[in-house]
Design an enzyme around this catalytic site. Structure first.
Site, PDB file in Angstrom:
ATOM      1  N   CYS A 132       0.806  -1.224   0.000  1.00  0.00           N
ATOM      2  CA  CYS A 132       0.000   0.000   0.000  1.00  0.00           C
ATOM      3  C   CYS A 132       0.839   1.274   0.000  1.00  0.00           C
ATOM      4  CB  CYS A 132      -0.952   0.002   1.183  1.00  0.00           C
ATOM      5  SG  CYS A 132      -2.122  -1.371   1.174  1.00  0.00           S
ATOM      6  N   HIS A 274      -3.166   7.097   2.576  1.00  0.00           N
ATOM      7  CA  HIS A 274      -3.599   5.808   2.042  1.00  0.00           C
ATOM      8  C   HIS A 274      -4.967   5.477   2.610  1.00  0.00           C
ATOM      9  CE1 HIS A 274      -4.112   1.627   1.335  1.00  0.00           C
ATOM     10  NE2 HIS A 274      -3.797   1.267   2.571  1.00  0.00           N
ATOM     11  N   ASN A 304     -10.574  -0.021   0.088  1.00  0.00           N
ATOM     12  CA  ASN A 304      -9.117   0.030   0.185  1.00  0.00           C
ATOM     13  C   ASN A 304      -8.531  -0.626  -1.064  1.00  0.00           C
ATOM     14  OD1 ASN A 304      -6.387  -0.522   0.709  1.00  0.00           O
ATOM     15  ND2 ASN A 304      -6.719  -0.887   2.869  1.00  0.00           N
TER      16      ASN A 304
END
Length: 366
Positions: A132, A274, A304
């Site tokens: 990520c 993020h 996500n």
């Protein structure tokens, strides 16, 4: 003298000139989640802040999403009101960087094939595997290539198809993770102009590698197959530990970068973290601290999407008029590895950015 991972931009400054994102057409609301997961809309929203996520259709890969996002970002860059310094290159970009933790295959890297599908010729091309944090790491590498004179223009694509890693019985990961791709184009430019990438902070802690992982599928499993099962090909995460690590490292990384580029928290016009889940986003923003009206978030509508989450959030904000030329933008990320990273930039004067929500599926010819 600044260290490599904590430095400001060199004389050859990287400038953002293209941006786009895409999520697959299949929208999965909380009410559409598998009945076996025993969830409801209120439960998922309370735990994650997510209303809907997007999953690819069968046969659509990470590379397909990457191709669509790349084409869109290159089109935005081609329409940019400011042209790059120096002589024109023979191709739209000199290098391609792909950030992903869900590559189409273990080998070869995805970037060369993406460059081929785009018709870019024999440009430099490589992948970044920082989960990520991948987009920020790729952004740093591309800016470094421009600063070192290796390239004048670089395409960066962050793409994930996390739906392929979720175990059928894994409610925790299943409600959160989603598919999507975001892309940016960097060019050589002048220090201080809108779009300038001003600095980075990068870090890692391999001692925490088991907190977020896909245990199987690599050389470890092939060298000792008796230790692994088919279940090890799926995503595993220790959620409570990850929450604390993510909040701690994104907060500290962002604060350190602010100091290194000479910004105070009051200088931040837009903050993009993020998109892990809403609770992590809120906790990081409170600790930096950044007021809610300066935060950029779209996790409620896309979930996500791993490395793709920051460029997707930027594209969504640009589409809706929340980003304007000259604004000071702070990015921060955290992912498996453990890895984390932050970036600071001045927002560019971009051509219109297309919607990330496309009614058409990505191309599927490979």
């Amino acid at each position: 003298m600044p260290s490599p991972t904590h430095g400001t931009a060199a004389e050859r400054t990287a400038v953002l000139e293209g941006l786009a994102g895409v999520v697959p057409p299949r929208a999965v609301s909380n009410d559409d989640l598998p009945a076996a997961w025993d969830t409801d809309d209120a439960w998922v929203r309370r735990r994650t802040g997510i209303r809907v996520r997007h999953w690819v259709a069968p046969g659509v890969s990470t590379g397909d999403l990457a191709l669509e996002a790349a084409r869109r970002a290159l089109a935005v860059a081609a329409a940019a009101p400011v042209r790059p310094l120096g002589a024109a290159t023979t191709a739209p970009v000199d290098a391609v960087v792909v950030a992903t933790s869900t590559p189409d295959r273990p080998m070869p890297a995805m970037a060369p094939q993406l460059a081929h599908r785009l018709g870019l010729g024999p440009v430099a091309a490589w992948d970044v595997a920082a989960a990520c944090s991948g987009f920020v790491y790729a952004l740093a590498g591309a800016a470094g290539a421009i600063g070192a004179g290796i390239a004048n223009r670089v395409l960066i694509v962050a793409a994930e198809v996390y739906s392929t890693l979720i175990a059928p019985d894994d409610r925790g990961a299943g409600v959160v993770f989603a598919d999507g791709a975001g892309a940016v184009v960097l060019r050589r430019g002048e220090q201080g102009e809108p779009g300038s990438v001003l600095g980075f902070d990068l870090g890692s802690d391999g001692a925490g590698h088991e907190l977020i992982e896909v245990p199987g599928g690599g050389a470890l499993a092939r060298s000792a197959p008796d230790r692994y099962t088919p279940a090890d090909l799926h995503f595993k995460m220790r959620g409570r530990d990850v929450f604390q690590e993510a909040v701690t490292h994104m907060t500290l990384s962002a604060q350190l970068l602010l100091k290194n580029v000479g910004w105070s928290v009051h200088d931040i016009d837009r903050f993009v973290a993020h998109q892990a889940n809403a609770r992590i986003l809120n906790a990081v923003a409170e600790r930096i601290p950044v007021p809610s009206d300066r935060q950029v978030a779209n996790i409620d509508r896309v979930g996500n999407t791993g490395a793709a989450s920051i460029p997707l959030a930027l594209a969504d904000a640009a589409e809706h008029g929340r980003l304007h030329a000259g604004q000071r933008v702070l990015l921060t990320s955290f992912g498996a590895g453990l890895t984390w990273g932050s970036a600071a930039l001045l927002w560019p004067d971009l051509a219109p950015v297309p919607s990330v929500h496309s009614t058409d599926g990505p191309p599927r010819s490979r």
